[in-house]
Design a protein around this motif. Structure first.
Motif, short mmCIF file in Angstrom:
data_model
loop_
_atom_site.label_atom_id
_atom_site.label_comp_id
_atom_site.label_asym_id
_atom_site.label_seq_id
_atom_site.Cartn_x
_atom_site.Cartn_y
_atom_site.Cartn_z
N LYS A 246 122.73 -0.68 36.06
CA LYS A 246 123.08 0.58 36.79
C LYS A 246 124.29 0.78 38.00
O LYS A 246 125.07 1.74 37.98
N ARG A 247 124.44 -0.29 38.62
CA ARG A 247 125.42 -0.33 39.48
C ARG A 247 126.76 -0.45 39.08
O ARG A 247 127.65 0.11 39.63
N VAL A 248 127.15 -1.19 37.93
CA VAL A 248 128.41 -1.11 37.35
C VAL A 248 128.49 0.23 36.70
O VAL A 248 129.72 0.74 36.94
N TRP A 249 127.52 0.81 36.09
CA TRP A 249 127.72 2.32 35.56
C TRP A 249 128.17 3.35 36.63
O TRP A 249 128.84 4.19 36.49
N LEU A 250 127.37 3.07 37.77
CA LEU A 250 127.86 4.05 38.84
C LEU A 250 129.21 3.73 39.35
O LEU A 250 129.77 4.85 39.89
N ARG A 251 129.44 2.62 39.39
CA ARG A 251 130.87 2.29 40.02
C ARG A 251 131.98 2.92 39.15
O ARG A 251 133.06 3.15 39.53
N ALA A 252 131.76 2.91 37.73
CA ALA A 252 132.54 3.22 36.83
C ALA A 252 132.28 4.97 36.65
O ALA A 252 132.75 5.68 35.48
N PHE A 253 131.84 5.46 37.49
CA PHE A 253 131.92 7.22 37.63
C PHE A 253 130.79 7.62 36.47
O PHE A 253 130.99 8.73 36.09
N ARG A 254 129.91 6.64 36.13
CA ARG A 254 128.76 7.08 35.14
C ARG A 254 129.69 7.32 33.70
O ARG A 254 129.01 8.39 32.86
N GLN A 255 130.58 6.86 33.43
CA GLN A 255 131.31 7.09 32.04
C GLN A 255 130.97 6.22 31.06
O GLN A 255 131.10 6.72 29.91
N PRO A 256 131.15 4.82 31.30
CA PRO A 256 131.00 3.69 30.21
C PRO A 256 129.77 4.00 29.12
O PRO A 256 128.58 4.31 29.84
N ALA A 257 129.90 4.30 27.98
CA ALA A 257 128.84 4.18 27.07
C ALA A 257 129.24 3.38 25.73
O ALA A 257 129.52 4.22 24.68
N PHE A 258 129.08 2.11 25.95
CA PHE A 258 129.58 1.23 24.85
C PHE A 258 128.38 0.90 24.01
O PHE A 258 127.40 1.07 24.30
N PRO A 259 128.79 0.38 22.69
CA PRO A 259 127.49 0.13 21.81
C PRO A 259 126.83 -1.29 21.74
O PRO A 259 125.97 -1.35 20.93
N GLY A 260 127.24 -2.11 22.62
CA GLY A 260 126.67 -3.46 22.73
C GLY A 260 125.17 -3.46 22.59
O GLY A 260 124.67 -4.42 21.99
N SER A 261 124.70 -2.59 23.45
CA SER A 261 122.98 -2.87 23.35
C SER A 261 122.48 -2.43 22.22
O SER A 261 121.36 -2.78 22.03
N LEU A 262 123.24 -1.26 21.70
CA LEU A 262 122.61 -0.68 20.48
C LEU A 262 122.48 -1.69 19.31
O LEU A 262 121.43 -1.69 18.66
N ALA A 263 123.37 -2.63 19.25
CA ALA A 263 123.30 -3.59 18.28
C ALA A 263 122.20 -4.62 18.93
O ALA A 263 121.38 -5.36 17.93
N ARG A 264 122.28 -5.27 20.14
CA ARG A 264 121.55 -6.33 20.63
C ARG A 264 120.26 -5.98 20.40
O ARG A 264 119.43 -7.06 20.28
N THR A 265 119.70 -4.77 20.67
CA THR A 265 118.36 -4.30 20.93
C THR A 265 117.55 -4.40 19.26
O THR A 265 116.15 -4.23 19.58
N ALA A 266 118.19 -4.38 18.23
CA ALA A 266 117.42 -4.31 17.06
C ALA A 266 116.14 -4.93 16.79
O ALA A 266 115.26 -4.51 16.18
N PRO A 267 116.31 -6.26 17.50
CA PRO A 267 114.96 -7.07 17.24
C PRO A 267 113.69 -6.55 17.63
O PRO A 267 112.56 -6.45 17.34
N LEU A 268 113.89 -5.57 18.58
CA LEU A 268 112.96 -4.70 19.18
C LEU A 268 112.18 -3.68 18.17
O LEU A 268 110.93 -3.80 18.24
N GLY A 269 113.10 -3.28 17.31
CA GLY A 269 112.54 -2.38 16.29
C GLY A 269 111.65 -3.13 15.37
O GLY A 269 110.86 -2.46 14.59
#
Length: 355
Positions: free
Chosen positions: A133-156
């Motif tokens: 959250k802190r990194v996102w706020l410092r970057a003005f709430r802009q970054p939206a990269f796909p890394g977590s979308l790939a990583r979290t597939a085991p949860l599905g």
């Protein structure tokens, strides 16, 4: 006369569902490994819906880090961290997952800039669980990269039967490193689609996964709106954008070479990966064709092919992924001792599938 239940043979896991669960996890790894030589290259490709073609038809390795054939990268290695956590604790725990992500960094041959920023923030002295959250706020709430979308597939796969737990875990795990609501909601919707695939019978249709993603997005939007009350407008807007992505994924042209979303640009990258995966599911004639199209379109193919591979693998099943690809990924690094084989190797993901 009623059957003698006492003497009935014990019922094991449904073979079809086991195939789909393994397909999701192996698809994640196979797609990622297949993409290594094409990652971040701005290939010229035909307009959709024509399939992109090229020479990368098998596992080749290489890339800037001279990887071995079948070797995987960050997205799948971090999925392995999550898989170990789920298997050891038998539930999702954000603190344990983040601890494992941090332990991975010294063994990584490459760390993406978004992950690097969060991992550095974890060591700043502030609470690690708030680093994303802190990194996102410092970057003005802009970054939206796909890394977590790939990583979290085991949860599905692992939490397929528990919508509430799966939704919450998807949101929490994305927030560890990719806090933007677009990332969190995309993970929850994507994992809802995976869950539908790996819990449905032979009558499953591709459109069922789309419906599941829409339902997952609705559930996750409500949950995130409650927990992130300071960002309700952003959560609402993110949900609208992802619904638009699901709508455009159904079109012949998903509009991924436009001024706003483009396969070769990092802006709104999680939406590109999300939309592309569902477009491939709905339009590619096979799992193999979907992955070959993705890797020959260039851009962030390591993430795009991993995400697409998980989705088409979940729908079509393990056997739809070429045997040579599966074998190459599962045997890569077998002669090498160390963490990349012992801990961060995709064969460990298959331990999440009941036998």
């Amino acid at each position: 006369m009623p059957p003698n239940r006492r003497n009935a043979a014990p019922q094991g896991p449904d073979p079809l569902l086991a195939q789909r669960r393994r397909g999701a996890l192996l698809g994640l790894a196979v797609g990622n490994a297949l993409s290594v030589p094409t990652a971040h290259r701005p290939f010229m490709a035909p307009s959709f819906p024509q399939q992109a073609e090229g020479p990368y038809l098998k596992l080749m390795g290489g890339g800037p880090h001279e990887l071995r054939k079948g070797q995987v990268t960050e997205e799948v290695q971090l999925a392995c961290c999550l898989g170990h956590s789920l298997r050891d604790l038998r539930r999702y725990d954000a603190a344990d997952a983040l601890r494992r992500y941090r332990a991975w960094q010294p063994h990584a041959f490459d760390v993406s800039e978004p992950m690097k920023a969060v991992l550095e923030e974890c060591g700043s002295g502030a609470p690690p669980l708030g680093a994303g959250k802190r990194v996102w706020l410092r970057a003005f709430r802009q970054p939206a990269f796909p890394g977590s979308l790939a990583r979290t597939a085991p949860l599905g796969v692992y939490l397929a039967d528990n919508a509430a737990a799966r939704t919450q875990a998807s949101l929490e795990d994305s927030a560890l490193t990719h806090y933007d609501p677009r990332c969190q909601l995309a993970c929850a919707a994507f994992n809802a689609a995976l869950a539908r695939a790996v819990t449905s019978g032979a009558a499953l249709k591709k459109e069922d996964l789309l419906s599941a993603a829409e339902s997952g997005l609705l559930l996750a939007g409500a949950a995130l709106g409650r927990s992130a009350s300071d960002y309700v407008q952003e959560v609402t807007h993110a949900a609208q954008l992802l619904r638009e992505d699901l709508e455009l994924a159904q079109k012949e042209d998903p509009q991924l070479y436009g001024p706003d979303l483009h396969l070769h640009r990092p802006l709104h990258a999680v939406r590109v990966a999300f939309r592309l995966a569902f477009w491939e599911l709905l339009h590619a004639p096979s799992a193999e064709a979907a992955l070959l199209d993705v890797v020959h379109r260039g851009g962030d193919t390591e993430a795009h092919a991993a995400i697409t591979g998980a989705l088409v693998g979940a729908f079509h099943g393990e056997e739809a992924l070429p045997a040579e690809w599966r074998k190459g990924v599962l045997e890569a690094l077998a002669t090498v001792k160390g963490p990349l084989w012992d801990v961060y190797h995709p064969r460990h993901l298959l331990a999440l599938v009941p036998v």
